[in-house]
Design an enzyme around this catalytic site. Structure first.
Site, PDB file in Angstrom:
ATOM      1  N   ASP A  51      -5.908  -0.391  -1.830  1.00 30.28           N
ATOM      2  CA  ASP A  51      -4.876   0.396  -1.133  1.00 30.28           C
ATOM      3  C   ASP A  51      -4.613   1.731  -1.799  1.00 30.28           C
ATOM      4  OD1 ASP A  51      -4.268  -2.575  -0.387  1.00 30.28           O
ATOM      5  OD2 ASP A  51      -3.453  -1.271   1.170  1.00 30.28           O
ATOM      6  N   ASN A  60      -4.154  -3.398  -4.815  1.00 36.21           N
ATOM      7  CA  ASN A  60      -4.700  -4.116  -3.652  1.00 36.21           C
ATOM      8  C   ASN A  60      -3.787  -5.316  -3.403  1.00 36.21           C
ATOM      9  OD1 ASN A  60      -6.759  -4.410  -1.596  1.00 36.21           O
ATOM     10  ND2 ASN A  60      -7.471  -6.208  -2.704  1.00 36.21           N
TER      11      ASN A  60
HETATM   12  O1  MRU Z   1      -0.700  -5.716   3.559  1.00 32.99           O
HETATM   13  P1  MRU Z   1      -2.047  -5.366   4.093  1.00 32.99           P
HETATM   14  O2  MRU Z   1      -2.630  -6.440   4.948  1.00 32.99           O
HETATM   15  O3  MRU Z   1      -2.080  -4.002   4.750  1.00 32.99           O
HETATM   16  O4  MRU Z   1      -2.967  -5.262   2.795  1.00 32.99           O
HETATM   17  C1  MRU Z   1      -4.297  -4.900   2.944  1.00 32.99           C
HETATM   18  C2  MRU Z   1      -5.077  -4.959   1.706  1.00 32.99           C
HETATM   19  O5  MRU Z   1      -4.564  -5.192   0.632  1.00 32.99           O
HETATM   20  C3  MRU Z   1      -6.535  -4.613   1.806  1.00 32.99           C
HETATM   21  O6  MRU Z   1      -7.285  -5.302   0.851  1.00 32.99           O
HETATM   22  C4  MRU Z   1      -6.709  -3.104   1.571  1.00 32.99           C
HETATM   23  O7  MRU Z   1      -5.873  -2.374   2.414  1.00 32.99           O
HETATM   24  C5  MRU Z   1      -8.099  -2.665   1.763  1.00 32.99           C
HETATM   25  S1  MRU Z   1      -8.595  -2.702   3.455  1.00 32.99           S
HETATM   26  C6  MRU Z   1     -10.143  -2.053   3.596  1.00 32.99           C
END
Ligand code: MRU
Length: 338
Positions: A232, A242
């Site tokens: 992220d 992440n």
């Molecule tokens: O809370 P989320 O579902 O948005 O979290 C997503 C993640 O942590 C993913 O691993 C990250 O965004 C990478 S997506 C290519």
């Protein structure tokens, strides 16, 4: 269809809250509805949030156009609200800021810029995944691999057809290098169980779902050749935010001598932040922990910790792979399997 796109003045997106049991397409045509969709995770995943943010500015320009005159200050206010709808994935603010650079051109210029970003992110994500597949092949034993992934870093998390970490898995599977994928269910919102399993099933890739707390013991049993995850936000020193649970996987992987590879487009790198301690980690509603799919599993008054993400220090990560570079690879520590 793409998991996220722009059609007839609206964002269309697969509603990720109701997968895998319902495949519902959302038509989002107001800034308010977009912010709500982002906050309830109907649209989620860092690269997808970036593109949603870009199209969000397009929605704002349409709403703020009166008698042919664009209220630019109003659009900028909306843009700030969109960019801060979720704080951790840097891509969201990136997508918003990129499209604001063409604001003076009006709604059409903004839509064109958002589309350009979407296509570019798609190409970049694809390249990052291919680079990661090459690296994983170098790092791992020369046999079909057992790969462990967390959360969902597939097509649903990007605006492209394959995703980042899961894109690397698809690439390796096409090369005949995957025995099976271990999918962490990813409590509390079950992105692994609901979304990654759905994508892998559609692609016909063998996979097994496990509860998050099983991952370390599977490593110990020698069932994991490599951990592959998305990100992220990646800071200048290579720390990675992440989905919550990634840090634990990295600790386990280091203990067992297993490589952990992070795959992301450059738009996930935040070069302005020196290290991960500066990343704002989103804290979400306590009911996500007190309930499972809406069913209470704890007393209603139980207090919780519900960080949506964690930060893994660079020294625990074997490599961060983007479309442009590989940060690492660091030597994988001698492991203690079995
Ligand atoms: O809370 P989320 O579902 O948005 O979290 C997503 C993640 O942590 C993913 O691993 C990250 O965004 C990478 S997506 C290519």
């Amino acid at each position: 269809m793409r998991t996220l796109d722009w059609e007839n003045g609206a964002i269309i997106a697969i509603d990720q809250c109701v997968l895998p049991h319902q495949e519902t397409v959302l038509h989002i045509d107001t800034v308010e509805d977009l912010i709500a969709a982002i906050q309830r995770l109907a649209i989620r995943g860092a690269p997808a949030l970036g593109i949603a943010g870009a199209f969000g500015v397009a929605l704002a320009t349409r709403e703020r156009m009166r008698n042919g005159v664009l209220d630019e200050a109003g659009v900028r206010k909306d843009a700030e609200r969109i960019a801060s709808a979720r704080p951790t994935a840097v891509n969201l603010r990136w997508g918003v800021e990129q499209t604001l650079t063409v604001l003076a051109g009006g709604p059409e210029a903004v839509v064109a810029e958002a589309r350009r970003l979407m296509d570019e992110d798609d190409r970049r994500t694809h390249q990052a995944a291919a680079n990661a597949a090459d690296l994983i092949t170098e790092l791992c034993p020369p046999r079909p691999l057992r790969l462990l992934t967390h959360c969902n870093a597939g097509a649903l998390a990007t605006a492209g057809p394959r995703g980042t970490a899961l894109g690397a898995v698809f690439e390796l599977a096409e090369r005949g290098h995957v025995e099976f994928v271990i999918v962490d269910e990813t409590r509390p919102l079950l992105q692994g169980a609901r979304l990654t399993s759905w994508e892998l099933a559609r692609a016909g890739i063998p996979h097994r779902l496990c509860v998050d707390s099983a991952a370390a013991s599977l490593m110990r049993r020698g069932l994991v050749d490599c951990v592959v995850v998305g990100a992220d936000r990646i800071t200048a020193n290579g720390d990675v935010a992440n989905k919550i649970g990634t840090y634990g996987l990295a600790v386990g992987a280091a203990h067992h001598g297993i490589p952990i590879v992070v795959v992301a487009p450059e738009s996930t790198v935040d070069a302005d932040l020196t290290d991960g301690a500066l990343i704002e980690v989103e804290e979400r509603d306590a009911d996500e922990v007190r309930r499972v799919l809406g069913m209470p599993v704890a007393p209603e008054t139980t207090e919780t910790f519900n960080p949506a993400f964690d930060v893994t220090p660079a020294e625990l990560i074997t490599a961060v792979v983007t479309e442009a570079r590989i940060m690492g690879p660091r030597t994988v520590p001698a492991g203690r399997a079995g």
